[in-house]
Design a protein around this motif. Structure first.
Motif, PDB file in Angstrom:
ATOM      1  N   ILE A 166      39.630  -3.150  43.269  1.00  0.00           N
ATOM      2  CA  ILE A 166      38.696  -2.431  42.399  1.00  0.00           C
ATOM      3  C   ILE A 166      37.287  -2.470  42.973  1.00  0.00           C
ATOM      4  O   ILE A 166      36.558  -1.475  42.938  1.00  0.00           O
ATOM      5  CB  ILE A 166      38.716  -3.016  40.975  1.00  0.00           C
ATOM      6  CG1 ILE A 166      40.089  -2.782  40.327  1.00  0.00           C
ATOM      7  CG2 ILE A 166      37.609  -2.408  40.121  1.00  0.00           C
ATOM      8  CD1 ILE A 166      40.467  -1.328  40.161  1.00  0.00           C
ATOM      9  N   GLY A 167      36.875  -3.589  43.519  1.00  0.00           N
ATOM     10  CA  GLY A 167      35.566  -3.671  44.144  1.00  0.00           C
ATOM     11  C   GLY A 167      34.440  -3.845  43.135  1.00  0.00           C
ATOM     12  O   GLY A 167      34.662  -4.190  41.970  1.00  0.00           O
ATOM     13  N   PRO A 168      33.192  -3.572  43.555  1.00  0.00           N
ATOM     14  CA  PRO A 168      32.031  -3.926  42.732  1.00  0.00           C
ATOM     15  C   PRO A 168      31.674  -2.937  41.632  1.00  0.00           C
ATOM     16  O   PRO A 168      30.785  -3.214  40.832  1.00  0.00           O
ATOM     17  CB  PRO A 168      30.903  -3.998  43.767  1.00  0.00           C
ATOM     18  CG  PRO A 168      31.307  -3.019  44.822  1.00  0.00           C
ATOM     19  CD  PRO A 168      32.805  -3.101  44.900  1.00  0.00           C
ATOM     20  N   SER A 169      32.334  -1.784  41.582  1.00  0.00           N
ATOM     21  CA  SER A 169      32.004  -0.777  40.554  1.00  0.00           C
ATOM     22  C   SER A 169      33.244  -0.471  39.729  1.00  0.00           C
ATOM     23  O   SER A 169      33.995   0.464  40.032  1.00  0.00           O
ATOM     24  CB  SER A 169      31.469   0.506  41.217  1.00  0.00           C
ATOM     25  OG  SER A 169      30.279   0.246  41.919  1.00  0.00           O
ATOM     26  N   PRO A 170      33.489  -1.241  38.679  1.00  0.00           N
ATOM     27  CA  PRO A 170      34.742  -1.116  37.934  1.00  0.00           C
ATOM     28  C   PRO A 170      34.707  -0.038  36.852  1.00  0.00           C
ATOM     29  O   PRO A 170      34.035  -0.184  35.838  1.00  0.00           O
ATOM     30  CB  PRO A 170      34.906  -2.510  37.304  1.00  0.00           C
ATOM     31  CG  PRO A 170      33.498  -2.978  37.095  1.00  0.00           C
ATOM     32  CD  PRO A 170      32.678  -2.380  38.205  1.00  0.00           C
ATOM     33  N   TYR A 171      35.413   1.059  37.063  1.00  0.00           N
ATOM     34  CA  TYR A 171      35.540   2.089  36.035  1.00  0.00           C
ATOM     35  C   TYR A 171      36.799   2.899  36.303  1.00  0.00           C
ATOM     36  O   TYR A 171      37.326   2.927  37.416  1.00  0.00           O
ATOM     37  CB  TYR A 171      34.311   3.003  36.011  1.00  0.00           C
ATOM     38  CG  TYR A 171      34.058   3.763  37.291  1.00  0.00           C
ATOM     39  CD1 TYR A 171      34.672   4.992  37.534  1.00  0.00           C
ATOM     40  CD2 TYR A 171      33.198   3.262  38.260  1.00  0.00           C
ATOM     41  CE1 TYR A 171      34.441   5.697  38.706  1.00  0.00           C
ATOM     42  CE2 TYR A 171      32.961   3.964  39.438  1.00  0.00           C
ATOM     43  CZ  TYR A 171      33.584   5.174  39.660  1.00  0.00           C
ATOM     44  OH  TYR A 171      33.367   5.859  40.819  1.00  0.00           O
ATOM     45  N   LEU A 172      37.303   3.559  35.255  1.00  0.00           N
ATOM     46  CA  LEU A 172      38.495   4.393  35.352  1.00  0.00           C
ATOM     47  C   LEU A 172      38.157   5.875  35.318  1.00  0.00           C
ATOM     48  O   LEU A 172      38.845   6.688  35.925  1.00  0.00           O
ATOM     49  CB  LEU A 172      39.455   4.063  34.202  1.00  0.00           C
ATOM     50  CG  LEU A 172      39.997   2.629  34.196  1.00  0.00           C
ATOM     51  CD1 LEU A 172      40.676   2.313  32.865  1.00  0.00           C
ATOM     52  CD2 LEU A 172      40.967   2.421  35.354  1.00  0.00           C
ATOM     53  N   ILE A 173      37.113   6.230  34.571  1.00  0.00           N
ATOM     54  CA  ILE A 173      36.628   7.611  34.558  1.00  0.00           C
ATOM     55  C   ILE A 173      35.108   7.567  34.708  1.00  0.00           C
ATOM     56  O   ILE A 173      34.473   6.548  34.411  1.00  0.00           O
ATOM     57  CB  ILE A 173      37.011   8.382  33.275  1.00  0.00           C
ATOM     58  CG1 ILE A 173      36.356   7.771  32.033  1.00  0.00           C
ATOM     59  CG2 ILE A 173      38.530   8.429  33.114  1.00  0.00           C
ATOM     60  CD1 ILE A 173      36.607   8.561  30.752  1.00  0.00           C
ATOM     61  N   ARG A 174      34.533   8.652  35.196  1.00  0.00           N
ATOM     62  CA  ARG A 174      33.092   8.716  35.367  1.00  0.00           C
ATOM     63  C   ARG A 174      32.551   9.933  34.610  1.00  0.00           C
ATOM     64  O   ARG A 174      33.059  11.044  34.748  1.00  0.00           O
ATOM     65  CB  ARG A 174      32.699   8.768  36.837  1.00  0.00           C
ATOM     66  CG  ARG A 174      33.276   9.920  37.612  1.00  0.00           C
ATOM     67  CD  ARG A 174      32.966   9.811  39.109  1.00  0.00           C
ATOM     68  NE  ARG A 174      33.463  10.960  39.843  1.00  0.00           N
ATOM     69  CZ  ARG A 174      34.702  11.102  40.291  1.00  0.00           C
ATOM     70  NH1 ARG A 174      35.584  10.139  40.080  1.00  0.00           N
ATOM     71  NH2 ARG A 174      35.070  12.183  40.953  1.00  0.00           N
TER      72      ARG A 174
END
Length: 574
Positions: A166-174
């Protein structure tokens, strides 16, 4: 009582406008407990807001309709989302996009079949549509090409995602926009009666963003169950730690900069939202054994861990996380030395804040957020600070010497620029007809007939000062403008901001060296966003609500409002 902070602010030494309103300081902005996202969820938890998931009518790919009912202190709202699954080639974060994976609206009133049909026809096309005046917010979002399918695959296989993947920017939608306040026919903010929980600026947008983030996890779990059914496996939901860690992705560009220029009252309010509790915190005397200092130490350690987890985040031109961490270490050691000194009470936080300011804007801004975290006495009044009155009407009868005095008092900084130098005016700002977004371009490319935005406040006030100095002091501003009509904007601006302490960015926005990212970061931190990752000098990716409680946690009273510097879930997928 915080009202004493507002009414008796002269008791505390607020930072000067020159310190607060410069780009270098804004480079270090971090969210605080009074950022809009935090205040929304604190209000929701303390006033027992509820969210009922009435409909989740989705196919195996996550296409369909979702409806939530939200009870906001006796006011019923509906959140409706229309979901599809685009091909990656169809996705864009630009305003000029014509299709999105999710389009949604927050609305008051009954959701009848007829109204739903109209919403489906208009909300799905966003700017091309129009809504009824009881629709409060309209928004849209796209699935993350990197994360959505990966997470649904993990859950379908019975595992949780891997932190490293996932890394440092965790999101599923933007998300790419949250329209409100009368745009496209939406409900005007002023239409909410005084005392209504959504009468506070940006609260409706934050509520909608939080519900979109909740929807993203419902969507990914639904798709995972469909995948598991097809594969003969058993899907699992996101565990609680991942449910908190995932936020809502967002990206923003140059359009935010003209907004602050055009709304000096908001700029002043947003600055005071930070500076008042910060000044109160820095003025306090602390004995070495005071429990607040243990809390400060805890938050410094958490911030260090948070930054360590963001080591791969692209931050240039902001300071890298690996550069900030040693600076936090210095502050922590100085704090621990004081805690074990056995000395007398003193304003130790002011000393640490001054030390942080000498290290970097990022260290200072981060430490300021930690100081503000202790100021729970500001929570009740923060909302009132955000309700900004309309600016006073322009007064052409004002004498020129009075206008000159205001200019000297609030705009002396504009005289430091030499606008005869080409570099000082090398850019202009305009709205692009192709992208439908604010843009800046080199002045040498300014086409005849182009409408230039009045973002060049410093240049205009500087020019006014030159002509005003040669005009009769006893004359009225109206007489001055008859002779110099090109100075109307600058004269009105000087009058408009006279009641504000932080009314104008103290930067030259048309200078070739001006960095729009600085202003954007300040605004986004005020909203409550984190994980600032610039993609150019003009736009930045961020995450909203990472670390925040989900709907079920807020409704069950589990929210302890402690999600500054969110940390990744421990361990890897099993």
């Amino acid at each position: 009582m915080i009202m004493s902070l507002i009414d008796e602010k002269t008791r505390f030494e607020l930072r000067s406008p020159s310190a607060v309103l410069c780009g270098s300081d804004m480079n270090g902005a971090w969210g605080t407990r009074h950022s809009f996202a935090r205040t929304l969820l604190r209000r929701a938890a303390s006033h027992h807001w509820t969210v009922s998931k009435n409909r989740l009518e989705l196919d195996e790919l996550g296409r369909g309709t979702v409806v939530f009912t939200v009870d906001v202190e006796g006011h019923e709202l509906k959140f409706i989302a229309f979901c599809q699954a685009l091909e990656e080639s169809e996705r864009t974060d630009r305003v000029i996009a014509s299709a999105w994976d999710v389009t949604a609206a927050l609305l008051e009133g009954e959701l009848t079949p007829e109204r739903e049909t109209e919403l489906r026809r208009n909300v799905t096309v966003q700017e091309q549509g129009r809504t009824d005046p009881e629709t409060v917010i309209m928004t849209r979002a796209n699935r993350s090409a990197r994360f959505f399918d990966y997470v649904s695959d993990c859950l379908a296989a019975g595992t949780q995602p891997d932190v490293a993947t996932i890394g440092p920017s965790p999101y599923l939608i933007r998300s790419t926009a949250f329209y409100g306040n009368g745009k496209f026919g939406l409900k005007e903010l002023s239409a909410f009666p005084a005392g209504h929980p959504l009468a506070v600026p940006y609260r409706s947008q934050m509520l909608t963003a939080w519900l979109m983030r909740e929807l993203s996890m419902d969507l990914v779990e639904h798709v995972a169950r469909a995948k598991a059914h097809a594969a003969g496996t058993v899907a699992v939901p996101l565990d609680a730690a991942w449910g908190r860690y995932f936020g809502l992705g967002n990206a923003t560009g140059l359009g935010m900069v003209p907004f602050l220029v055009n709304h000096p009252g908001y700029l002043d309010a947003w600055c005071r939202l930070r500076e008042l509790p910060l000044a109160a915190g820095l003025a306090a005397d602390y004995a070495p054994e005071h429990p607040d200092l243990a809390r400060i130490a805890e938050l410094l350690e958490r911030a260090d861990q948070h930054l360590a987890e963001k080591a791969d985040l692209k931050t240039v031109p902001f300071l890298s996380t690996s550069s900030i961490r040693p600076q936090l270490g210095q502050l922590l050691r100085e704090l621990q030395d004081f805690r074990t000194s056995g000395g007398t009470a003193e304003p130790v936080l002011a000393r640490l804040h001054e030390h942080a300011a000498g290290l970097s804007p990022e260290a200072r801004g981060l430490f300021a957020s930690i100081v503000i975290e202790l100021r729970s006495d500001f929570d009740a009044e923060a909302d009132a600070l955000l309700t900004v009155a309309a600016p006073t009407a322009f007064n052409p009868a004002m004498r020129c010497d009075e206008l000159s005095a205001l200019l000297t008092q609030n705009y002396a900084w504009t005289q430091s620029y030499d606008f005869t130098a080409a570099d000082c005016s090398s850019y202009y700002w305009y709205t692009s007809a192709d992208s439908e977004e604010p843009r800046r371009e080199q002045r040498s490319k300014l086409a005849q007939g182009t409408v230039e935005h009045c973002t060049d406040v410093a240049r205009r006030v500087n020019a006014l000062a030159g002509d005003l100095g040669g005009f009769s002091a006893e004359a009225s501003v109206a007489e001055f403008l008859l002779a110099h009509p090109n100075h109307r904007f600058a004269a009105e601006r000087i009058q408009q901001t006279r009641g504000y302490q932080y009314g104008d960015l103290q930067d030259n926005l048309v200078d070739g060296k001006f960095l729009p990212l600085s202003t954007q970061r300040f605004q986004l931190a005020t909203y409550g966003m984190n994980n600032f990752s610039p993609q150019s000098t003009d736009w930045v990716r961020v995450t909203l609500f990472s670390g925040a409680p989900r709907v079920a946690e807020v409704m069950s009273g589990q929210d302890d409002d402690d999600w500054l510097f969110p940390l990744a879930p421990e361990g890897e997928s099993k």
